[in-house]
Scaffold this active site. Structure first.
Site, PDB file in Angstrom:
ATOM      1  N   CYS A  88       0.843  -1.204   0.000  1.00 26.92           N
ATOM      2  CA  CYS A  88       0.000   0.000   0.000  1.00 26.92           C
ATOM      3  C   CYS A  88       0.880   1.258   0.000  1.00 26.92           C
ATOM      4  CB  CYS A  88      -0.964  -0.001   1.183  1.00 26.92           C
ATOM      5  SG  CYS A  88      -0.252  -0.456   2.778  1.00 26.92           S
ATOM      6  N   GLY A  89       1.934   1.202  -0.786  1.00 31.01           N
ATOM      7  CA  GLY A  89       2.805   2.369  -0.927  1.00 31.01           C
ATOM      8  C   GLY A  89       3.522   2.705   0.371  1.00 31.01           C
TER       9      GLY A  89
END
Length: 287
Positions: A88-89
């Site tokens: 998720c980055g």
């Protein structure tokens, strides 16, 4: 020929990866809608409860309730809310680094600083850097208000037992799919915000007494704030993962185009080489 096979194998591998990232993006998009609805529904209640408590607290002494008493012990607890999953980055890394920075910058203000982590990623990052008093994992898959109430009860119990004198919480607040704000708030002790006094002439009738209302609402306020932070974090996680998987899918598409171009050029070069060899062989036979 071996080089062509290697390039083709890479193209197939990247295409498979793109299918996975696209699927993860769709799953996160579906979960995000529900998570966003939960956040939007929780914010007004949390805001109104804070407003009522602020009005009550302004008319009471600071020691009217144990949860409002400021102590000089100097022991602090930071609750760090991250996710249990990655991909998720910078969602988890940025928040964990912010928590680590807070612990280092405020170290001189407290005699002791410890952590409570919610989410596996934050725990893995911070456990070797600071003292983790308690860790909660795998709660987001079955997240409910009861879960938040149990966490809040732990915080209140520890505060009343004077295990720590101040409690902070840090989490990602949801703003949009593309934006999550790292938010740091103080949970305990509860103090009314500095602001304008009540309008002159405004009077309220409280039933039961103000003290009884405080005793009932202050623990509820902690529960609501923890629940809201968890909901904000869940929505932020899905938004961050959706954005990250969308970017990964686009990168995969670009890589497939580049690899396909390289493959076609290599294939054309191989064909040209074979033709040159055939022509050279034919010429040698004629000679």
């Amino acid at each position: 020929m071996a080089n062509l096979k290697s390039i083709k194998k890479r193209i197939v591998s990247v295409k498979n990866t793109r299918q996975i990232t696209k699927a993860m993006k769709m799953v996160s998009a579906a979960k995000l809608r529900r998570a966003q609805e939960n956040v939007v529904a929780a914010r007004p209640y949390a805001g109104k409860l804070a407003e009522v408590l602020e009005r009550l607290a302004k008319t009471q002494e600071s020691d009217a309730n144990p949860l409002m008493v400021k102590r000089d012990g100097g022991r602090a607890l930071l609750v760090v809310v991250t996710s249990d999953r990655g991909l998720c980055g910078g969602f988890n890394a940025n928040l964990s680094k912010a928590a680590d920075r807070f612990m280092k910058e405020r170290k001189g203000d407290f005699s002791e600083m410890t952590l409570m982590t919610i989410g596996r990623k934050g725990y893995e990052f911070l456990r070797n850097r600071h003292t983790v008093r308690k860790h909660h994992g795998n709660i987001f898959s079955t997240l409910s208000y009861q879960t938040a109430a149990l966490v809040a009860a732990e915080l209140i119990e520890g505060y009343l037992a004077e295990e720590y004198d101040e409690v902070f919480i840090i989490y990602n607040a949801f703003r949009s799919v593309m934006s999550q704000d790292i938010t740091l708030e103080q949970l305990l002790p509860i103090a009314p915000k500095a602001g304008a006094e009540e309008e002159i002439g405004t009077e309220y009738i409280y039933e039961p007494s103000k003290g009884a209302l405080l005793d009932e609402l202050l623990p509820k306020h902690i529960e609501v704030q923890v629940f809201k932070a968890l909901l904000e974090s869940v929505a932020s996680e899905h938004g961050a993962r959706m954005t990250a998987m969308d970017a990964a899918s686009k990168n995969a598409t670009e890589m497939i185009a580049k690899l396909t171009l390289i493959y076609n050029r290599a294939r054309q070069a191989a064909i040209t080489t074979e033709l040159m060899e055939i022509i050279s062989g034919a010429e040698s036979i004629k000679g």
